[in-house]
Design an enzyme around this catalytic site. Structure first.
Site, mmCIF file in Angstrom:
data_model
loop_
_atom_site.group_PDB
_atom_site.id
_atom_site.type_symbol
_atom_site.label_atom_id
_atom_site.label_comp_id
_atom_site.label_asym_id
_atom_site.label_seq_id
_atom_site.Cartn_x
_atom_site.Cartn_y
_atom_site.Cartn_z
ATOM 1 N N ASP A 29 0.836 -1.210 0.000
ATOM 2 C CA ASP A 29 0.000 0.000 0.000
ATOM 3 C C ASP A 29 0.869 1.258 0.000
ATOM 4 O O ASP A 29 1.938 1.268 0.602
ATOM 5 C CB ASP A 29 -0.889 -0.036 1.260
ATOM 6 N N GLY A 30 0.369 2.289 -0.656
ATOM 7 C CA GLY A 30 1.035 3.593 -0.573
ATOM 8 C C GLY A 30 1.699 4.076 -1.854
ATOM 9 O O GLY A 30 2.384 5.104 -1.833
ATOM 10 N N ASN A 31 1.472 3.369 -2.959
ATOM 11 C CA ASN A 31 2.088 3.807 -4.225
ATOM 12 C C ASN A 31 1.618 5.211 -4.622
ATOM 13 O O ASN A 31 2.408 6.047 -5.049
ATOM 14 C CB ASN A 31 1.717 2.846 -5.371
ATOM 15 N N ARG A 33 0.313 7.611 -2.698
ATOM 16 C CA ARG A 33 0.806 8.655 -1.787
ATOM 17 C C ARG A 33 2.284 8.953 -2.029
ATOM 18 O O ARG A 33 2.722 10.097 -1.978
ATOM 19 C CB ARG A 33 0.586 8.227 -0.322
ATOM 20 N N THR A 75 -10.433 -7.384 -5.671
ATOM 21 C CA THR A 75 -11.720 -7.357 -6.378
ATOM 22 C C THR A 75 -12.368 -5.972 -6.244
ATOM 23 O O THR A 75 -13.229 -5.610 -7.035
ATOM 24 C CB THR A 75 -12.669 -8.427 -5.785
ATOM 25 N N GLU A 76 -11.929 -5.204 -5.251
ATOM 26 C CA GLU A 76 -12.476 -3.855 -5.031
ATOM 27 C C GLU A 76 -11.738 -2.791 -5.852
ATOM 28 O O GLU A 76 -12.227 -1.678 -6.028
ATOM 29 C CB GLU A 76 -12.403 -3.486 -3.540
ATOM 30 N N ASN A 77 -10.540 -3.131 -6.347
ATOM 31 C CA ASN A 77 -9.746 -2.136 -7.088
ATOM 32 C C ASN A 77 -10.355 -1.751 -8.440
ATOM 33 O O ASN A 77 -9.970 -0.743 -9.032
ATOM 34 C CB ASN A 77 -8.300 -2.633 -7.307
ATOM 35 N N SER A 205 -8.069 -5.659 4.503
ATOM 36 C CA SER A 205 -8.591 -5.322 3.178
ATOM 37 C C SER A 205 -8.905 -6.546 2.320
ATOM 38 O O SER A 205 -8.539 -6.602 1.140
ATOM 39 C CB SER A 205 -7.617 -4.393 2.435
ATOM 40 N N GLU A 216 1.550 -13.594 11.837
ATOM 41 C CA GLU A 216 1.966 -12.438 12.623
ATOM 42 C C GLU A 216 1.809 -11.205 11.741
ATOM 43 O O GLU A 216 2.205 -11.221 10.572
ATOM 44 C CB GLU A 216 3.440 -12.575 13.054
HETATM 45 C C1 FPP Z 1 -1.536 0.145 -3.602
HETATM 46 O O1 FPP Z 1 -1.144 1.483 -3.734
HETATM 47 C C2 FPP Z 1 -1.076 -0.741 -4.641
HETATM 48 C C3 FPP Z 1 -1.854 -1.341 -5.606
HETATM 49 C C4 FPP Z 1 -3.251 -1.041 -5.879
HETATM 50 C C5 FPP Z 1 -1.333 -2.427 -6.414
HETATM 51 C C6 FPP Z 1 -0.281 -2.053 -7.365
HETATM 52 C C7 FPP Z 1 0.861 -2.966 -7.214
HETATM 53 C C8 FPP Z 1 1.972 -2.879 -7.933
HETATM 54 C C9 FPP Z 1 2.137 -1.866 -8.988
HETATM 55 C C10 FPP Z 1 3.082 -3.822 -7.708
HETATM 56 C C11 FPP Z 1 2.773 -5.209 -8.273
HETATM 57 C C12 FPP Z 1 3.219 -5.439 -9.652
HETATM 58 C C13 FPP Z 1 3.221 -6.653 -10.295
HETATM 59 C C14 FPP Z 1 3.658 -6.720 -11.695
HETATM 60 C C15 FPP Z 1 2.803 -7.907 -9.650
HETATM 61 P P1 FPP Z 1 -2.295 2.571 -3.756
HETATM 62 O O2 FPP Z 1 -2.548 2.937 -5.169
HETATM 63 O O3 FPP Z 1 -3.508 2.055 -3.035
HETATM 64 O O4 FPP Z 1 -1.642 3.727 -2.941
HETATM 65 P P2 FPP Z 1 -2.403 4.850 -2.098
HETATM 66 O O5 FPP Z 1 -3.148 4.135 -0.996
HETATM 67 O O6 FPP Z 1 -1.282 5.687 -1.584
HETATM 68 O O7 FPP Z 1 -3.303 5.580 -3.044
#
Ligand code: FPP
Length: 254
Positions: A29-31, A33, A75-77, A205, A216
């Site tokens: 999580d956190g990409n 942000r 499934t929620e994404n 989640s 753990e």
């Molecule tokens: C959450 O960050 C991450 C995701 C929704 C999934 C994305 C995952 C990757 C790009 C790495 C996996 C890659 C492969 C090829 C398996 P967010 O968008 O929810 O961050 P936020 O909560 O800060 O908005």
């Protein structure tokens, strides 16, 4: 790699090799942000997130951890803006295609779990190809949860079991924990010992609801793209300080 990262190429001396988790699961999580903090589009966060995942996979391999499972798309994404969903699907497909040869060479065994039939056909093809091409590998088991939901997985298992009972192939008294697990997407995988969630959120989640019964939990405020070997080292230090009781008593009270 920074100097600190280079020194972490092998298992840090303060970690006991006999008490490592066999299976680590991650909620990445956190990409978004991370990207926002840097004034970049969310896409840049996801791209960096892929690099972090690749590094963690290699770190698990270097340090002797047998299995890694990553929550890549829930499934929620699907409720995210279409542009982001499409970007993520294309990114997965491209990364899979680009990385496959190296993963094969490194003996990684790839598995995807989730409702894969709802994914774009070209991605499904790439997924099936990668699973088939790495099926006989005997290195780290790398599971990617894609279009995955823990509740949906449990309901899916119930449907399949009910079907078997309806057709007289299974008796009600045969249904127990061991049998149920055989109907989950993760059948055959051992349960995660350690579940890491980045970016500070204290929830599951809908991830591996059944499988994390005795995992753990480790939550860090670090955003996923910044989760490096030093951070993983810290998570493992914490893990090794835990007293895993699985519903029993503390080891020094018996
Ligand atoms: C959450 O960050 C991450 C995701 C929704 C999934 C994305 C995952 C990757 C790009 C790495 C996996 C890659 C492969 C090829 C398996 P967010 O968008 O929810 O961050 P936020 O909560 O800060 O908005």
């Amino acid at each position: 790699m920074t100097a600190n990262q280079t020194t972490l190429k092998t298992l840090p001396a303060d970690l006991h090799p006999d008490y490592l988790p066999n299976h680590v699961a991650v909620i990445m999580d956190g990409n978004g942000r991370w990207a926002k903090q840097k004034g970049l589009p969310r896409r840049a966060g996801h791209k960096q997130g892929v690099d972090t995942l690749k590094s963690l996979l290699r770190c698990c391999k270097d340090w002797g951890i047998g299995a890694l499972t990553a929550y890549a798309f829930s499934t929620e994404n699907w409720s995210r803006p279409l542009e982001e969903v499409e970007f993520l699907m294309t990114l997965f497909e491209r990364v899979l295609r680009q990385e496959l040869n190296e993963l094969i060479q490194e003996q990684v065994q790839i598995r995807f779990v989730g409702n894969l039939t709802a994914l774009p056909q070209s991605l499904q093809n790439e997924i099936h190809h990668s699973m088939e091409a790495t099926r006989r590998n005997d290195g780290i088991k790398f599971t990617i949860a894609k279009n995955y939901g823990g509740r949906q997985e449990i309901v899916h298992a119930c449907h399949q079991i009910a079907e078997q009972v309806k057709n007289g192939l299974l008796g009600l008294d045969e249904i127990d924990v061991q049998l149920f697990e055989q109907y989950l997407y993760t059948a055959g995988n051992c349960d995660p010992d350690l579940l890491i969630r980045t970016s500070g959120e204290m929830r599951l989640s809908n991830f591996l609801l059944w499988q994390t019964a005795y995992a753990e939990l480790y939550v860090t405020d670090t955003l996923w793209p910044d989760f490096d070997r030093a951070e993983f080292h810290q998570a493992l230090q914490t893990y090794q300080q835990r007293d895993r009781r699985f519903g029993g008593l503390k080891s020094d009270t018996v």
